[in-house]
Design an enzyme around this catalytic site. Sequence first.
Site: not given
Lengths: 748, 748
Positions: B349, B475, B583
């Site tokens: 991130d 994921e 996702k």
Amino acid sequence: MKKTKQQNNLIIERKNRKSYEELMTDETIFALANGVLGTRGHFIEGYGMYDYPQTLVNGFYNTYPYKYEENYKQFPQVGQTIVNLPDASYIKIESDDEVIDLSHAEFIELDRNLDMNQGTTFRKATYLTKHGYEFQIVEEKIVPYDINMVVSRLKVKSNNYQGKIRLTSYLRMPLEKKAHPLDPRLPYATKDLDIEQIHADHDFAYLTARTTNTSLSARVCMTHDQPLDYKVEDDEVHASMIYDLKPNIDISLTKYQLYYTDLETDDFDQAMDEDLKNLRKFEDYVETETIIRKDFWSKSDIQVDDTRIEQALHFNIYQLNLSGGVQPSTSIAAKGITGEGYEGHYFWDTEIYLLPFFILTQPQKAKNLLMYRYQTLHHARLEAKNLGGTRGAKIPWRTINGKEASPYYPAGSAQIHINSDIAFAIKSYFEATNDLEFMTDYGAEILLETAIFLLDYGHFQNQSFHLNSVTGPDEYSAIVDNNYYTNRMAKAHFEYTYDFITEHKDSLNALLERIDITNNDLELMKKAAKQMTLLVNQESNVIKQDASFMSKKELDIEGIPKQNFPLLLNYHPLYIYKHQVLKQADTMIALVLLDEHDKTLYQNTFEYYLKRTTHDSSLSKCIYGIAAYHLGHHELGYKYFKAVTEFDLMDVKKFTRYGLHVANLGGSYLMLIYGLFGIRMNKILLINPAYQTEIKKAKTTILYQGVSIDLSLNQQKINIKTNAPLTVMIYGQKVIIDQEHEFEMISF
Amino acid sequence: MKKTKQQNNLIIERKNRKSYEELMTDETIFALANGVLGTRGHFIEGYGMYDYPQTLVNGFYNTYPYKYEENYKQFPQVGQTIVNLPDASYIKIESDDEVIDLSHAEFIELDRNLDMNQGTTFRKATYLTKHGYEFQIVEEKIVPYDINMVVSRLKVKSNNYQGKIRLTSYLRMPLEKKAHPLDPRLPYATKDLDIEQIHADHDFAYLTARTTNTSLSARVCMTHDQPLDYKVEDDEVHASMIYDLKPNIDISLTKYQLYYTDLETDDFDQAMDEDLKNLRKFEDYVETETIIRKDFWSKSDIQVDDTRIEQALHFNIYQLNLSGGVQPSTSIAAKGITGEGYEGHYFWDTEIYLLPFFILTQPQKAKNLLMYRYQTLHHARLEAKNLGGTRGAKIPWRTINGKEASPYYPAGSAQIHINSDIAFAIKSYFEATNDLEFMTDYGAEILLETAIFLLDYGHFQNQSFHLNSVTGPDEYSAIVDNNYYTNRMAKAHFEYTYDFITEHKDSLNALLERIDITNNDLELMKKAAKQMTLLVNQESNVIKQDASFMSKKELDIEGIPKQNFPLLLNYHPLYIYKHQVLKQADTMIALVLLDEHDKTLYQNTFEYYLKRTTHDSSLSKCIYGIAAYHLGHHELGYKYFKAVTEFDLMDVKKFTRYGLHVANLGGSYLMLIYGLFGIRMNKILLINPAYQTEIKKAKTTILYQGVSIDLSLNQQKINIKTNAPLTVMIYGQKVIIDQEHEFEMISF
């Protein structure tokens, strides 16, 4: 009338295997069992240090909470583990001021044997104490076939000690389990039993304990052939007696350990009272067992002119036979009843590796084993839902109670091939027995529920049926698409289910309605079978293990240091998964079981994968061995035959101490039956003996469709004898065997 | 001279959000931080029941043993968790016979705000007690930028109560953490701190505690602006005073909480003494902060004529700015310093979602964040070996101390794309700053070590370079082959590394020698880049997310009940993995970051995956939003812009209570910069503003290659102003901006 066969080579002898490793391994080799109760070959006098006696009842288990660092609620939240029972095995032996065991004395000599004629173990240990006395301890042991009891006869003798000998016989809670946190194949240490009751009577004592979470009760009772002084001390019973030992004269004590669990007995008191009344002398049990074993050997006759292979095969089927199959409420654990490895869990091993032996020699046991799957089918239905399925049943990958207990799903729940493995076993059982009642009452329902799960799990795309995100038998690839074994077995599963149901539709309508399976479902199975994705590399004409295997990086297996095997203990799963490396046979199992006809494809595939297989699993070599025989690579077949048969006896993987590799025991039988004799259990029995020259003579007996068949190999000739007419298929030709038939091996 | 910008819309106000859920969420929204210390917006008077005040220091962490039911020694064996510090936040407020908090009184009114002009929170709560008294509690709070301190000013007033008020100020060990065993995103309850020292002086008190496993020390000191009575009671300090409250007249108390950890301070006593001497009034801190914030807003100017988006963007970058980047020894946690979610771990991130903001507004912080990766590179080298690699470094997927802490490797260690993510960030930083010193001293080494790992992980086959058994950003697919994002980023990584090293060879020879990288390695990188496997479905002209994605089963996402999202909490991973469901954005991130030029491919790929994306991750929508703007789908772009900016403020996922979604804070800035203004950080800055009509006016300021650039949008016109000449690329045309340049948006 069948004439009684004379079986030789039924004694396993071992001398002077005194190291810790050898003692632990031989605990497994000299384990005794009766299909329900098993006890390891620990010393009655203990070792004084690293004792961990194990006596187990198949299916007597506890649960414990699983902890995941990243938890998902669909993961099994509790583990299941077989429970080591309270220990009644120990008798402490003391002279005036010495304890006689390995921690206080030295071995001079150690002789042991397992006599498979009579079901006994014999051990003679000669110790030299620190004070210079020599003691000879003889222990004979038997586990009778029809009662959960261990009878041990202990004899103590010395040639130079004269004086008191105190024997103290113990009954106590199990000793503490050692944990192995870095080997996923071994259990964690958990406290599984609470003591409930301990009682010493004047000539017996018992201890009752309850599992902490499953609330199952077990009672262990001990008594002896002589009056001892029974005393409760804390949580133990000690029963002791003092003898006067004179040089070269034995003292002797027989100990009876009786085991009850509420899996088999409602009323412990009543059962125990009755058993205590009916105790017999050690010799009497031996006598009865001898008759029973004789019958076993006559039905499971195996003779091979290579005596090592022969002896090993005897050992293997002997132990296999005693590992389970007695009641329909349990299956057979990966280590049988010989150790706690794999926590006493049942895997696909039972249906694919073990069942053929039972089908072909004791079909009632085969049926019991299949009934276990039926009796736990409701759990498998819930597991199907847990995996996101809307219908059907998913057989758990590892279980005792029928619920999934595999915490590492990539090499667990993802192995959906187990559904088709069970279906394959049902088909084999039915072909070999014509037991239509089993099929209509139970078999068809399992076939259908396991098939409909697969149909739901997969999908059609571009006129092909796909099964994605699965793991095949080879656990060194995980979560792959269109694993050949899985798909090929599913194809057979769909086809057989369709055919069987269609053929017996009238008697199955009620079932179909009850479990809500329509004609459309059956037609979809047929379509899925027809359109099943079966990947082949067209260039090399090699089957692809799965959609990605062949595009993976090559691994220089030869270059890996020996101590780095098995790879799973030494490399990150990602490292293993990204390489073209197999733990065990995968595609080849499908070719072997379903008897693939395309010889070139078979040969190419065999070559391709054999080179890339580590055989880190004990389920591997027997399959390659059978394939090698099939392909005419008889030297390799023979090499593997030896390796497979002696796998535990030679402790090849240094892992036998945790229990027998039961799948490999069965696998060695498969090498004989599938490999050497080329048997396949179809509607018409296939017999395609392998062309080979290493084994000159071999014989065995099987039962097929109610007919007893003697198969014997003599040089290049095969002789088949039956006790009733039977149609078989020999090298592709239908033959009616009426008493006897002889033919030549065919070389490919 | 740059003129000072006037930033509006800097106050977040909330009224009467009184439910438990709202209070917990607002603890996050009203969290204060200074990049090192963070404290949540819990009430100074507590709630009386479900209190769990959290004050955290970025990187102050403990470890705890991981337990795997099937353990592999290559798995991380210890977890890492940020540690909630001893609590000095609480002041108990009591009238004559009542406690004033939510458990003993009712809310009449609740007003709160965060004032981003001055860095304070304000809260006014009016309670009605059971005896009918009305109390107004006002709490103002500030965390100064340069000292790890929380200053709270409490005022208590009543319009109908006259009498004693006792204020008791607490210093105590942290309250017990609540465990969430079934949500893998939340931490387990562990005991992380042992108390070491507790001391009450006449006008201050402190408590020192040490983490149980990492042996890190923290001291918390409290003092007040008035003389209180300090007492140690057991493991707590209570400092109290009794006031006479008269109707409508305030009593007021300012509490200072000082935090020291040995991450920043060697000598707690000395530091504390000094700080205690230099304490100032609440207003003084506000004054200083106001100046600092003004400077911040001038450098990070954002104006958007949609006031909701504008306010949310202000909030987002404000919080982002305070979440880290102050020292090179830490990175930015997934929840910043606003909560313990994801255990305070650092992920990719930082580099992909957060770094652009810092690069473009505060390059020194960007450098600090990259330095964290350099300082932990030795751990990454060991992790490379742990994954079976022979060379290079593998950046951990989640970590505090630089070691891998991801216990579920399919959605953890398998995400090797993180290596290229860091490389991409390094490239962006260098392009935007020309900081060659950083590159030669640190950046090049990271580039090389992370690249060589990838080269080693992958392999060449049939003139293609493959990366197998990896997980991409999405994921909901795991352990796949040739994930497009991973491969495309690795290609860019290899290319850039090759180019940079080649260009600066002379100054890097020592480095290359030290880390043993040869010309041949560099040539192999070039070759791997050239031959990188990038899968495209030729028929549909859609990029394949990975080798298997498109052959998976379709999932009817619309048909899934709302409460079953996020899927990861409600479906078995196998179920998720076998379906075509995402996702979060995966392939699209590569297209966005690397500015894919093939419009049709871009469009087709966007459409294909958007339909299949659940956005269960907060890292998803901003990417699709940027892509939507790029493709001219400006209505959708705008919709996502709103959703992304207000993600935490609106508590869209009902998860904000566990901390801010910091990646999404950064993501909202990316929507402005990458999306609306079409910025990409290349050697020559790219500016390709999106054609859109929803936002009429927008302005922002960035820093590029030392030049301050004002970007403003007015209707369909874009104006660029610089404080020095700068060459940029606008819609594919090189333009030298000398002071000002205006051009029209281009519609695609």
